[in-house]
Design an enzyme around this catalytic site. Structure first.
Site, PDB file in Angstrom:
ATOM      1  N   ASP A 108       0.859  -1.187   0.000  1.00  0.00           N
ATOM      2  CA  ASP A 108       0.000   0.000   0.000  1.00  0.00           C
ATOM      3  C   ASP A 108       0.894   1.236   0.000  1.00  0.00           C
ATOM      4  O   ASP A 108       1.871   1.320   0.753  1.00  0.00           O
ATOM      5  CB  ASP A 108      -0.905  -0.016   1.226  1.00  0.00           C
ATOM      6  CG  ASP A 108      -1.881   1.147   1.240  1.00  0.00           C
ATOM      7  OD1 ASP A 108      -3.003   0.967   0.728  1.00  0.00           O
ATOM      8  OD2 ASP A 108      -1.529   2.221   1.762  1.00  0.00           O
ATOM      9  N   ILE A 109       0.576   2.212  -0.881  1.00  0.00           N
ATOM     10  CA  ILE A 109       1.351   3.457  -0.929  1.00  0.00           C
ATOM     11  C   ILE A 109       1.010   4.286   0.314  1.00  0.00           C
ATOM     12  O   ILE A 109      -0.162   4.586   0.571  1.00  0.00           O
ATOM     13  CB  ILE A 109       1.031   4.249  -2.205  1.00  0.00           C
ATOM     14  CG1 ILE A 109       1.407   3.418  -3.441  1.00  0.00           C
ATOM     15  CG2 ILE A 109       1.782   5.578  -2.210  1.00  0.00           C
ATOM     16  CD1 ILE A 109       1.055   4.077  -4.755  1.00  0.00           C
ATOM     17  N   GLU A 149      -4.900   2.348  -3.941  1.00  0.00           N
ATOM     18  CA  GLU A 149      -3.447   2.435  -3.997  1.00  0.00           C
ATOM     19  C   GLU A 149      -2.778   1.157  -3.495  1.00  0.00           C
ATOM     20  O   GLU A 149      -1.595   1.156  -3.161  1.00  0.00           O
ATOM     21  CB  GLU A 149      -2.948   3.636  -3.167  1.00  0.00           C
ATOM     22  CG  GLU A 149      -3.208   3.535  -1.672  1.00  0.00           C
ATOM     23  CD  GLU A 149      -4.568   4.094  -1.256  1.00  0.00           C
ATOM     24  OE1 GLU A 149      -4.728   4.436  -0.083  1.00  0.00           O
ATOM     25  OE2 GLU A 149      -5.472   4.174  -2.117  1.00  0.00           O
TER      26      GLU A 149
END
Length: 730
Positions: A594-595, A637
């Site tokens: 996950d960003i 994301e």
């Protein structure tokens, strides 16, 4: 009578009873195999089998301190015991010499041999008794050696007479061969730097590397080309047809429990072996194969890259590679019947001239004479026309234009039924149709993406282009004569036995073959082709955005923004990897990432910048992943990477590279972009949802501990330590 004399009589009686009992047991065991009078007479006249014993091919067939050992050795001993035969092992000669000895009749049987058309001229083959994987071994890791194609111009050590020598000569002529006496000598040649690589059965290589202390050699990659899968059979001298049927009956009498004991002894994963059981045919299927010397097949004579007859009348294309692999698994040659047109092939199948059709679409009309396997090739339908034509979003957009479809194809009737207002003209073949488009007689030609793409690359670059991809797909199966249900189930089993990697290797070999073989192709042309495809997609995106302000038509398995696999495709890949794990014990791990603080990017710079960050992140993930990995957008994301043949430790190393790459990449926001990553390895008894939940929990443990983390889920649910964590910056 003295006590001493009584004792001697007692022990003599015990000995007599023991010998009698042993003889009865042997006779009963032998009688368990149903033999004909002729077969019993053969065994009585020829009670001893002369079997080749190789010096160094562990764990299958080797000699140690003058004793024959290995899986194949114990397997033939077990069969001989059931048949009442004795075994004499012949040791000393090389593999090439053994091949000569079976020609001359100096040995009766050669074990762990892979059937081929060349060998069938002087050897008869039983069904397969074990299937194992082959791999490339190099001295240290070589990033430039990842496939057989990457060895073009390089030198590979090959034991003389091995099937790999024949396959490399036929399929990979640009790879140089360095012939050796056996696998041990081939591995040593790599270790000494005399050659670049060696192709070997994984179990054999791992045994020899340990024995010979060749620690510098590493398994670079498992070979995905299905022709290099080791389908091991028993080879019998050609003039002993009766011996072949006797040994096959002995093999059929070997129980699952006996096979399992041998596998546990010789082929356990801890010994480096990657083996699979041969296909489990039913008695009815075995009887069908035994009653037929060959299987006849009809193909489309001109439908590349799928199949055709070349100038010499040879069957080439994707299906040629598929059916080479199928014939190995079935243990029977597949004879291709010559026809001139597709309608002729259909007529031959209808008249039972062909047992099977290589590649056919299921229709009600064809059910009158064919049954159909599960599809093994699926391709979207596209339309090709002049370069100046506008992009066509769907089939109704064709309007009143005239389009061509090859005569006799099932898609003709399907198309006319679904789109009665579209004017369709049947053409003789793909090139006939594309010629008519080029000459202005037709507006466009409809066929599969692979077929039209291949034809344009071969003959129509700059003159025609693909201007539309439709939702309709061609689902192609093996067509099997409908009076042979056993043959249908046989082909369903062989199709199911191919791994996704093997399917991909065959498709890639033919979809990309034009780049390698066409003499006029250059890097500039490849760039122009790629630019044309990208331009078409961009034009479509702009038009749809301005006119409809809607989402692009997404491909069935890709995310529209990033070009990675979408959630549906990832679910499918996860189920596939889980099935391989459950069936063959092949490990895999997943990386869920996950960003970090992605919402801040959208809030500060807007969603367009957010999209650019996602696209760049997708490109970075593809660059940092292996070709065998499946990379996709999980949602928002979040991204998921499926890592086959990878333990959690290996996935952690890969995740660390990804974490570092994100920190060092300029995403255009002016700030450092970091990611948090959670890793989980599939465990025994787990389902797909279980391993994803563990990876997700590991991911959010990293986020809660400050982000920019790699966290590995505990290998087993219920472990006292839930996660291992790599702190920020390490």
């Amino acid at each position: 009578m003295s006590t001493f004399r009584l004792g001697r009589i007692f022990f003599a009686l015990i000995f007599f009873v023991g010998v009698t009992y042993f003889a009865m047991v042997c006779r009963v065991q032998a009688s368990e195999v149903p033999l004909s009078d002729a077969e019993r007479a053969y065994i009585q006249d020829n009670p001893t089998l002369r079997v080749a014993n190789e010096m160094a091919w562990p764990p299958f067939n080797f000699s140690e301190n003058g004793e024959a050992k290995g899986y194949s050795i114990d397997y033939i001993r077990l069969i001989a015991q059931k048949l009442g035969l004795k075994v004499e092992f012949v040791r000393g000669p090389s593999w090439g010499m053994f091949m000569g000895m079976i020609r001359t009749g100096d040995i009766d049987v050669i074990m762990n041999i892979i059937p081929s058309d060349e060998r069938r001229a002087y050897i008869n083959f039983t069904s397969a008794y074990v299937i194992s994987s082959a791999a490339l071994y190099t001295k240290g890791r070589h990033s430039d050696i990842t496939t057989l194609d990457s060895l073009n111009g390089k030198t590979v050590a090959v034991p003389a007479g091995y099937i790999s020598q024949e396959l490399l000569t036929r399929k990979y002529p640009n790879i140089k061969q360095y012939l050796t006496t056996d696998t041990a000598e081939a591995l040593q040649a790599v270790a000494k730097g005399e050659v670049d690589a060696v192709i070997s059965d994984t179990g054999v290589a791992e045994h020899l590397i340990r024995k010979l202390k060749l620690e510098s050699l590493v398994n670079t990659t498992t070979i995905s080309d299905p022709m290099f899968v080791n389908v091991l059979s028993i080879g019998v001298r050609k003039d002993r047809a009766l011996l072949l049927t006797i040994l096959q009956k002995g093999m059929d009498a070997v129980s699952d429990e006996e096979t399992l004991r041998l596998r546990e002894q010789w082929l356990s994963p801890s010994q480096g072996s990657q083996v699979r059981s041969p296909l489990a045919f039913t008695e009815g299927e075995k009887a069908y194969l035994a009653a037929h010397d060959e299987i006849t097949m009809c193909i489309d004579p001109d439908w590349m890259p799928y199949e055709k007859f070349d100038a010499d009348g040879k069957h080439i294309g994707m299906t040629a590679d598929y059916f080479d692999a199928f014939a190995l698994r079935i243990g029977k040659p597949i004879h291709v019947v010559k026809t001139k047109t597709w309608p002729q092939s259909l007529d031959a199948a209808r008249k039972r001239v062909c047992d099977i059709m290589s590649l056919v679409m299921k229709t009600e009309e064809r059910r009158a004479y064919l049954d159909f396997t599960a599809p093994y090739l699926v391709s979207p339908m596209v339309i090709a026309t002049h370069p100046h034509a506008p992009f066509i979003a769907d089939i109704p957009s064709i309007g009143d234009h005239v389009v061509g479809i090859v005569k006799g194809y099932a898609f003709v009737s399907v198309f006319r039924h679904r789109y009665p207002d579209i004017h369709v003209v049947e053409v003789n073949n793909i090139n006939d149709g594309l010629d008519k488009v080029r000459n202005g007689e037709l507006f466009g030609m409809i066929d599969t993406l692979a077929t039209i793409g291949y034809a344009i690359q071969q003959n129509y670059i700059g003159e025609l282009k693909i201007v539309g991809k439709f939702e309709d797909t061609l689902n192609l199966s093996v067509g099997v004569r409908n009076d042979a249900p056993e043959l249908l189930s046989i082909f369903n089993k062989v199709i199911d036995s191919l791994t996704p990697e093997q399917h991909r290797a065959i498709r890639n070999a033919w979809i990309s073959v034009h780049y390698e073989e066409a003499p006029d192709y250059t890097l500039l042309i490849q760039v122009i082709i790629a630019f044309m495809i990208i331009s078409v997609l961009m034009v479509y995106w702009q038009i749809q955005l301005r006119k409809h302000n809607a989402v692009l038509e997404r491909l069935s398995n890709t995310d529209r923004l990033t070009g990675l696999f979408n959630r549906l495709k990832l679910d499918e890949m996860m189920e596939m990897r889980h099935a391989e794990f459950a069936r063959f014990g092949r490990p895999f791990s997943i990386i869920l990432l996950d960003i970090d603080n992605f919402k801040l990017v959208n809030d500060r710079f807007g969603h367009q910048m957010g999209d650019r960050v996602l696209v760049k992140a997708a490109s970075l993930l593809k660059d940092q992943s292996r070709t065998v990995d499946s990379v996709g957008r999980w949602g928002g994301e979040e991204f998921l990477i499926i890592c086959p043949e990878t333990r959690a430790e290996g996935a952690k190393v890969q995740a660390e590279y990804i974490r570092a790459a994100f920190k060092s990449t300029d995403f255009g926001t002016g700030d450092t972009i970091t990611v948090s990553l959670g890793i989980a390895e599939m465990g025994e008894g787990e389902g797909v949802k279980d391993v994803i939940l563990r990876a997700d929990a590991a991911l959010y443990t990293g986020k809660n501990n400050g982000r920019d983390q790699v966290c590995v889920a505990a290998p087993r649910p219920g472990s006292t330590q839930a996660f291992t964590q790599t702190p920020t910056g390490q």
